[in-house]
Design a protein around this motif. Sequence first.
Motif, PDB file in Angstrom:
ATOM      1  N   ARG A 143      36.034  27.895  21.526  1.00  0.00           N
ATOM      2  CA  ARG A 143      35.797  27.269  22.827  1.00  0.00           C
ATOM      3  C   ARG A 143      35.829  28.296  23.947  1.00  0.00           C
ATOM      4  N   LEU A 144      36.663  29.306  23.815  1.00  0.00           N
ATOM      5  CA  LEU A 144      36.824  30.288  24.876  1.00  0.00           C
ATOM      6  C   LEU A 144      35.805  31.420  24.809  1.00  0.00           C
ATOM      7  N   ILE A 145      35.499  31.877  23.591  1.00  0.00           N
ATOM      8  CA  ILE A 145      34.664  33.069  23.433  1.00  0.00           C
ATOM      9  C   ILE A 145      33.317  32.772  22.777  1.00  0.00           C
ATOM     10  N   GLY A 146      33.304  31.857  21.832  1.00  0.00           N
ATOM     11  CA  GLY A 146      32.069  31.546  21.128  1.00  0.00           C
ATOM     12  C   GLY A 146      32.223  31.699  19.627  1.00  0.00           C
ATOM     13  N   ARG A 147      31.222  31.278  18.889  1.00  0.00           N
ATOM     14  CA  ARG A 147      31.266  31.285  17.429  1.00  0.00           C
ATOM     15  C   ARG A 147      31.487  32.686  16.856  1.00  0.00           C
TER      16      ARG A 147
END
Length: 493
Positions: free
Chosen positions: A392-396
């Motif tokens: 959610r914060l940085i990405g997959r």
Amino acid sequence: MDLSALQGVLENISSWIWGPWLLIPLLLGTGLYLTIRLGGLQFIRLGAALRLGLFTRKDPGSDGDISQFQALTTALAATVGTGNIVGVATAIGIGGPGALFWMWVTGLLGMASKYSEAFLGVRFRTTDSAGEKNGGPQYYLERGIPNRFGKFLAIFFAVAAVIACFGIGNMTQGNSISANLENSFNVPTWVTGILLTVFALLVLVGGIKSIGRVTAGLVPVMIIFYVLGAVYILIANIGGVPAAFAQIFTDAFTGTSAVGGFAGSAIIIAVQYGVARGIFSNESGMGSAAIAAAAAKTSHPVRQGLVSMTQTFIDTIIVVTCTGLVIITTGVWNMTDPATGKQFDPAVMTGEAFSHGLPGEWGHYIVTIGLVLFAGSTILGWSYYGERSIERLIGRRAVMPFRVIFSLVVFIGCTVQLGVVWAFSDVMNGLMALPNLIGLLLLSGLVARETKKYLDNDPKLTATPEEVNAFMAGDKAFEDWKTQSIPVAKTPV
């Protein structure tokens, strides 16, 4: 600042967060408020929820990553851990037998909170670039509260969850495993660290489907194994069980005095430690279980919400009660350790209680093996919570590196002293719960409205996915959920 000073600061912060003016009234108040708004759902629908989660287990053909049962066992894996063994002993050792009553209260009211957060986790889940489901407070706080405040709560929760997963869900669990194996079987801590790290890495790189398969096989076995040992002791001490219950209920409202604890402990000590250790054990209100619930294959959010609700019942009303009654009926909670002349340390109190109740060394072995299984499975569950939050914060792109780092940190937890980490974990647990509880209160109307709509049509939770689609046809909220028409943010933060 040295570590002892830092630990003291963190313990002071934790005492304030978990004190009588912040989280305790917020946790109990939110649980009570949701219980009223949902019409006592956790009592009325418990039987149907247990049947759906433990026996029916799945909604064939529904969208999701894992079955309802696997979502339940993943959440149970994360919650049934050291809190059920060491946490209960801590609560009773400091707060007296009355603390167990407040753990029950936290659990029963927390079932409404657990239902609501799991419902919202499924209701507002998204699908990421790898085709996996994402959900939990880090999504429903923003999508359900569509303003800057909602986004702030979501990000606050995600940051706290990422940090907390390395404490409550990793190092403290590994430390408990290595310490107990060394004490009971003379296994060096570094050996435990290597084996546990490899195990975690092998499971975690496979993602939620791998975690779900492992927990579905492991969790039922470990709970049954531990509970049967406790039941044997309670049957052997059956004459003391009524007196134990009487003491629990009496001391919950009068306080008590524990050897080495607070002389004449006031009721507030029993409440504080009962609630704090209750939430540490079952995590109701923290929002963590909603992350696992969001991955479930389910035909409606209500169904998985009810299945997830049973997790708190199993954790607190069954496992915690077994631990607490064994400690009280054997009298170990009020004994002195011959080696120190003081009250037994909570880390060994449950083991001593089982040793008093079972012949030979069986008691220590059961507690040690139970703790290894409990804490090991907790590592798996919390790794998933952490990776969904970091995504959610940085990405997959951050998911696989996170899984590797998380696994390696297990070794650190197994081989170093963690007084500071335990104190830090309590602080981060509280910081996770705060935004989630605020969100549950703000979204309670939506939860109550959509829950009533579904249960009016399927009160016994026996409808097939086809029947659910039929009676929910035309309901905008249901159609939005089915088609995921709510826009998904294109950037992580």
